[in-house]
Design an enzyme around this catalytic site. Structure first.
Site, mmCIF file in Angstrom:
data_model
loop_
_atom_site.group_PDB
_atom_site.id
_atom_site.type_symbol
_atom_site.label_atom_id
_atom_site.label_comp_id
_atom_site.label_asym_id
_atom_site.label_seq_id
_atom_site.Cartn_x
_atom_site.Cartn_y
_atom_site.Cartn_z
ATOM 1 N N CYS A 246 0.827 -1.205 0.000
ATOM 2 C CA CYS A 246 0.000 0.000 0.000
ATOM 3 C C CYS A 246 0.866 1.262 0.000
ATOM 4 C CB CYS A 246 -0.976 -0.033 1.169
ATOM 5 S SG CYS A 246 -2.385 1.086 0.950
ATOM 6 N N TYR A 291 -4.276 7.193 -3.330
ATOM 7 C CA TYR A 291 -3.223 7.573 -4.273
ATOM 8 C C TYR A 291 -2.765 6.318 -5.008
ATOM 9 C CZ TYR A 291 -3.045 12.059 -1.886
ATOM 10 O OH TYR A 291 -3.369 13.284 -1.361
ATOM 11 N N HIS A 331 -3.792 -5.244 -0.142
ATOM 12 C CA HIS A 331 -3.408 -5.789 1.154
ATOM 13 C C HIS A 331 -3.470 -7.319 1.116
ATOM 14 C CE1 HIS A 331 -3.452 -2.023 3.590
ATOM 15 N NE2 HIS A 331 -4.221 -1.632 2.585
ATOM 16 N N ASP A 333 -2.496 -9.239 3.322
ATOM 17 C CA ASP A 333 -2.842 -9.688 4.674
ATOM 18 C C ASP A 333 -4.351 -9.790 4.846
ATOM 19 O OD1 ASP A 333 -3.313 -6.636 6.118
ATOM 20 O OD2 ASP A 333 -1.995 -6.757 4.391
#
EC number: 6.3.5.5
Length: 362
Positions: A246, A291, A331, A333
């Site tokens: 990220c 972004y 992500h 995770d």
């Protein structure tokens, strides 16, 4: 009790107050996740933002001790169509209303979140304020337009001192730009010996620690507001394997010459389809960012694009052509969200082992 949501463009929504009884101002954004509200609210990437949930009912399984992504959430407010007053789940400890009161976060329910989402999609994210009725509306709107939102979000949420999360395996330095606990969980599953460090750490300090690899975590805000991280990344990327997630992905790309820009309304949710270019594999991913790395800027760097977002073709992953370093915008995770991409943590482990083998460290 009534509560107002007032947008920078002058739009006013009237709803019902819940959570903390305070007025707040922040950037209003939306998440398309159907579940995972606790993880989202406690995700430090939402620092300073008023979070809208597009799913109509939020809070029906309460708040539990296992799903925190940070100890102290720093989002500004929560917007829902309906918040469940009663929670039904065997892990439930408290209601969403009680949780927001304890964490001093205001909420508003009973508004048309579909209409709000359409405004954000059309006009882009914007400043907004949550207030209780009382003050003159024009005065509130003037104050809102004059408010300058802070740009030091990473400094607000990054750890101030280094701390360990001991393990018996590979030694990983985790640079905290506003990390989610789920990143630590995934590394701990792989028995990594972790040292979590502030975002202000220098390349020299990491080199002195001599880790097997370095993780650049997620975090809030504009990556151009964290310029000191670029020198750190450039100083270590030829010495240790790197995995960025990220904001860490954006900073890794910028350190290698790419640029970033603000998206109209960003990607926030758990249903974003991402294609791996080399294999054609499609993963559904968890995302939270406003972004993105500019695709055209990659051509002049030593990076190659590895993943793209299927819907808008934005850059979702890059890899260094010559060094053991890669990053992804989403992500892996996945807390909350699908676990399609958690294999990337295993790829990071394999990259570390291959690097150590080349150096003869085994």
């Amino acid at each position: 009790m009534k509560r107002l949501l007032i947008l920078e463009d002058g739009t006013i929504f009237e709803g019902t107050a819940f959570g903390a009884d305070i007025d707040v101002t922040g950037e209003v954004v939306f998440s398309t996740g159907m579940t995972g509200y606790q993880e989202s609210i406690t995700d430090q990437s939402y620092n300073g933002q008023i979070l809208t949930f597009t799913y109509p009912l939020v809070g029906n399984y309460g708040i539990n001790r296992d799903d925190y992504e940070s100890i102290i959430p720093t989002c500004k407010g929560v917007i829902v169509r309906e918040h469940a007053r009663l929670a039904s789940n065997w892990r439930n400890q408290m209601s969403l209303d009680e949780f927001l009161q304890r964490k001093n976060i205001p909420g508003i329910s009973g508004i048309d979140t579909r209409a709000l989402t359409k405004i954000i999609r059309h006009h882009g994210t914007m400043k907004a304020t949550l207030v209780n009725p009382g003050d003159e509306i024009k005065h509130i709107q003037d104050q809102l337009r004059a408010t300058v939102l802070p740009t030091n979000q990473v400094a607000q949420v990054s750890t101030k001192t280094a701390y360990p999360s001991p393990g018996t395996g590979r030694s990983i330095v985790v640079v905290d730009f506003g990390l989610k606990h789920s990143i630590l969980r995934e590394l701990s599953k792989r028995e990594c010996n972790l040292t979590i460090v502030p975002h202000t750490i220098t390349a020299e300090e990491i080199i002195d620690m001599n880790p097997d690899g370095v993780m650049l975590t997620n975090g809030p805000g504009d990556p151009t507001d964290v310029p000191q991280a670029l020198d750190m990344i450039r100083g270590i990327q030829d010495k240790f394997p790197i995995f960025g997630i990220c904001l860490g992905h954006q900073l890794f790309a910028m350190a290698n010459g790419a640029t970033t820009s603000k998206m109209t309304f960003g990607h926030r949710g758990f249903n974003h389809a991402v294609r791996e270019i080399a294999t054609g594999r499609v993963d559904f991913t968890s995302q939270n960012h406003g972004y993105a790395v500019d695709s055209a800027s990659i051509d002049k760097t030593d990076l190659m694009v590895t993943h793209i977002e299927i819907n808008d073709k934005s850059v979702e992953g890059v890899r260094h052509k010559y060094l053991p370093a890669f990053s992804v915008q989403f992500h892996p995770d996945a807390a909350p969200g699908p676990h399609d991409a958690d294999y990337l943590f295993d790829e990071f482990m394999e990259m570390i082992d291959a690097s150590k083998n080349e150096k003869g460290d085994f």
